[in-house]
Design a protein around this motif. Structure first.
Motif, PDB file in Angstrom:
ATOM      1  N   ASP A 275     -62.726 -44.794  41.781  1.00 17.97           N
ATOM      2  CA  ASP A 275     -63.717 -45.625  42.477  1.00 17.97           C
ATOM      3  C   ASP A 275     -63.059 -46.974  42.763  1.00 17.97           C
ATOM      4  O   ASP A 275     -62.858 -47.783  41.865  1.00 17.97           O
ATOM      5  CB  ASP A 275     -64.969 -45.777  41.585  1.00 17.97           C
ATOM      6  N   THR A 305     -66.487 -48.018  49.387  1.00 16.44           N
ATOM      7  CA  THR A 305     -67.825 -48.420  49.843  1.00 16.44           C
ATOM      8  C   THR A 305     -67.732 -49.654  50.735  1.00 16.44           C
ATOM      9  O   THR A 305     -66.756 -50.419  50.632  1.00 16.44           O
ATOM     10  CB  THR A 305     -68.718 -48.738  48.619  1.00 16.44           C
ATOM     11  N   SER A 307     -70.293 -51.708  50.540  1.00 11.52           N
ATOM     12  CA  SER A 307     -71.348 -52.527  49.918  1.00 11.52           C
ATOM     13  C   SER A 307     -70.856 -53.863  49.406  1.00 11.52           C
ATOM     14  O   SER A 307     -71.620 -54.810  49.295  1.00 11.52           O
ATOM     15  CB  SER A 307     -71.964 -51.781  48.735  1.00 11.52           C
TER      16      SER A 307
HETATM   17  C1  LIG Z   1     -68.211 -49.692  40.268  1.00 12.48           C
HETATM   18  C2  LIG Z   1     -68.999 -49.645  41.554  1.00 12.48           C
HETATM   19  N1  LIG Z   1     -68.713 -48.689  42.441  1.00 12.48           N
HETATM   20  C3  LIG Z   1     -69.373 -48.613  43.621  1.00 12.48           C
HETATM   21  C4  LIG Z   1     -70.368 -49.511  43.941  1.00 12.48           C
HETATM   22  C5  LIG Z   1     -71.051 -49.424  45.281  1.00 12.48           C
HETATM   23  O1  LIG Z   1     -72.065 -48.548  45.300  1.00 12.48           O
HETATM   24  P1  LIG Z   1     -72.807 -48.196  46.662  1.00 12.48           P
HETATM   25  O2  LIG Z   1     -71.777 -47.666  47.613  1.00 12.48           O
HETATM   26  O3  LIG Z   1     -73.777 -47.141  46.234  1.00 12.48           O
HETATM   27  O4  LIG Z   1     -73.490 -49.418  47.141  1.00 12.48           O
HETATM   28  C6  LIG Z   1     -70.710 -50.508  43.043  1.00 12.48           C
HETATM   29  C7  LIG Z   1     -71.792 -51.443  43.370  1.00 12.48           C
HETATM   30  O5  LIG Z   1     -72.126 -52.347  42.673  1.00 12.48           O
HETATM   31  C8  LIG Z   1     -70.003 -50.583  41.821  1.00 12.48           C
HETATM   32  O6  LIG Z   1     -70.287 -51.535  40.931  1.00 12.48           O
END
Ligand SMILES: Cc1ncc(COP(=O)(O)O)c(C=O)c1O
Length: 464
Positions: A275, A305, A307
């Protein structure tokens, strides 16, 4: 008497309809009663004739009343025992909107972005251009794996910035990390029983793995990331890791450990889920290349991501699947439609193609570094030697260990809440066990430097 309320979001004719229908169903307007004429009732209610006419027509269409020449509207003879229970009760009050979530003046949640950071004007332009160019495509479903143009842009970006080597055909566009992991869990659960996760580690993926019947095996995290000896001795055959910026401790897995982790995966059908959620945000030194880039044909699923840099509300993430998982992916998901809006995907593709994404990343790195430095300065000023800072230098959060405090996490979070400060419990990240010392997780993406300084000044006395 009927009453109409012009501030009610329900249209006036519908308010009148509800009230008349309620009286008919409760028997207060018995069969055969004559309703006032449209003109009379409109005058009585100081409403327009259209309002009354609209209500009467709806009631007549549904059979509650009928029109009789020269007599107006008469209440029908209804079989009350057959009326649905909900209808024979008082008319429902119009829906109330749920209360907005509480607002915090100082929000240290690690997944917040400052509202001013979203590139509204550029996004609007890319969106309207995409809408114009794509209007013909809105009449059918898009590519279920994600728009090819977007996958192509992501592939080029990942290669340049993260050393990820893949083909757009390996990329799947998803609606956030949990959906990405849902796909991976579907692909793996037949051949794996247990997932090793970092402890402490990102808590939200665990629900996905559990929902697929996979056992969660917590593996401790040290200063170099996941403890590889414990991993090797565990029953986990999948390892979900955040090697470039461990969540929540912030450590970076050094190259020697990365190679060891890859070696672990190469033995006996194991797999790594990497990740790489906030790798764009490194404030010192050179970016660490991804695990995937070290073994492009290895058993690594790479997850990313939008995000952290663009917006968590867009819900756009992606997977890079290793070649052996592509055939099972196509077999399992052949009959699924995509989950991310075609227009958002094309907007993002255009945003990337026109170079806005890379400029935005550079801008965010500068903006976030200022916030990061402001947080470090504020902690130094207001906590001094009472706090040990960990995980600085990257991402959007760091942790404060408070070895000398007698206060527990829950006490600090509650005291902070009363002062308008939001803290996410650090203990949420533990599968089992608790931190040695009271620890506070501080996300800094959602505030500007001055707010960070003020928030830390307020927080510090609450921690001791
Ligand atoms: C470790 C980690 N991975 C991924 C994400 C992103 O998640 P998403 O793509 O569901 O917004 C986050 C968001 O805070 C995170 O803390």
């Amino acid at each position: 008497m009927f009453t109409l309320n012009s501030t009610d979001p329900l249209p006036l004719y519908r308010q009148l309809y509800d009230q008349i229908r309620g009286r008919i169903l409760s028997g207060r307007l018995p069969a055969g009663s004559r309703l006032p004429s449209v003109r009379e009732l409109a005058a009585e209610l100081s409403a327009s004739r259209n309002t009354v006419e609209g209500a009467y027509q709806e009631l007549a269409a549904e059979g509650y009343i009928y029109g009789k020449p020269r007599s107006g509207y008469i209440v029908s003879d209804l079989d009350h025992s057959a009326a649905p229970v909900s209808l024979s009760h008082k008319p429902r009050r119009p829906e109330r909107f749920p209360a907005p979530p509480p607002h915090y003046a100082y929000d240290f949640h690690p997944a917040r972005l400052d509202p001013a950071s979203f590139p509204v004007a550029l996004w609007r332009r890319c969106f309207t251009d995409s809408l114009r160019e794509s209007s013909r495509d809105l009449s059918h479903y898009g590519d279920s794996q994600g728009e090819w143009r977007l996958r192509h842009s992501i592939q080029r970006y990942l290669e340049r910035s993260r050393g990820v080597i893949c083909d757009p055909g390996q990329i799947v566009i998803c609606a956030g990390l949990q959906q990405s992991l849902d796909i991976v869990a579907h692909l793996l659960k037949g051949s794996h029983a247990a997932v090793a996760v970092e402890n402490p580690g990102y808590h939200l993926p665990r629900a996905v793995f559990r929902n697929h019947g996979l056992e969660i095996v917590p593996v401790p995290v040290g200063t170099h990331g996941l403890d590889l000896d414990t991993l090797a001795a565990s029953s986990g055959t999948i390892a979900y890791v955040t090697p470039s910026h461990q969540l929540p401790l912030g450590c970076v897995m050094p190259i020697a450990n990365r190679l060891k982790l890859l070696e672990w995966a190469e033995k006996g059908g194991r797999l790594i889920i990497e990740d790489d959620y906030d790798s764009e945000l490194r404030y010192h030194g050179t970016p660490i290349p991804s695990l995937q880039g070290l073994r492009p044909h290895g058993a690594i699923v790479y997850a990313g991501t939008f995000s952290k840099i663009l917006s968590p509300a867009l819900r756009v993430s992606y997977l890079v699947l290793p070649p052996p998982l592509l055939a099972p992916y196509h077999r399992l998901f052949r009959d699924y439609f995509g989950t991310v809006s075609l227009l958002e995907q094309r907007t993002l593709a255009k945003f990337m193609e026109e170079g806005h994404w890379e400029r935005h990343v550079r801008r965010m790195r500068t903006v976030c570094k200022k916030k990061h430095d402001a947080l470090l300065r504020a902690v130094e000023r207001h906590f001094g030697p009472r706090a040990v800072v960990a995980g600085q230098g990257a991402g959007l959060h760091m942790v404060l260990q408070l070895p000398g405090t007698a206060r527990g996490e829950a006490e600090i979070i509650e005291a902070a809440r009363r002062k308008g400060i939001r803290l996410l419990p650090f203990s949420d990240f533990f599968v089992r066990g608790t931190p040695d010392a009271t620890t506070v997780l501080l996300g800094f993406g959602g505030m500007v430097p001055d707010e960070i300084e003020e928030g830390i000044a307020l927080l510090s006395p609450l921690c001791f």
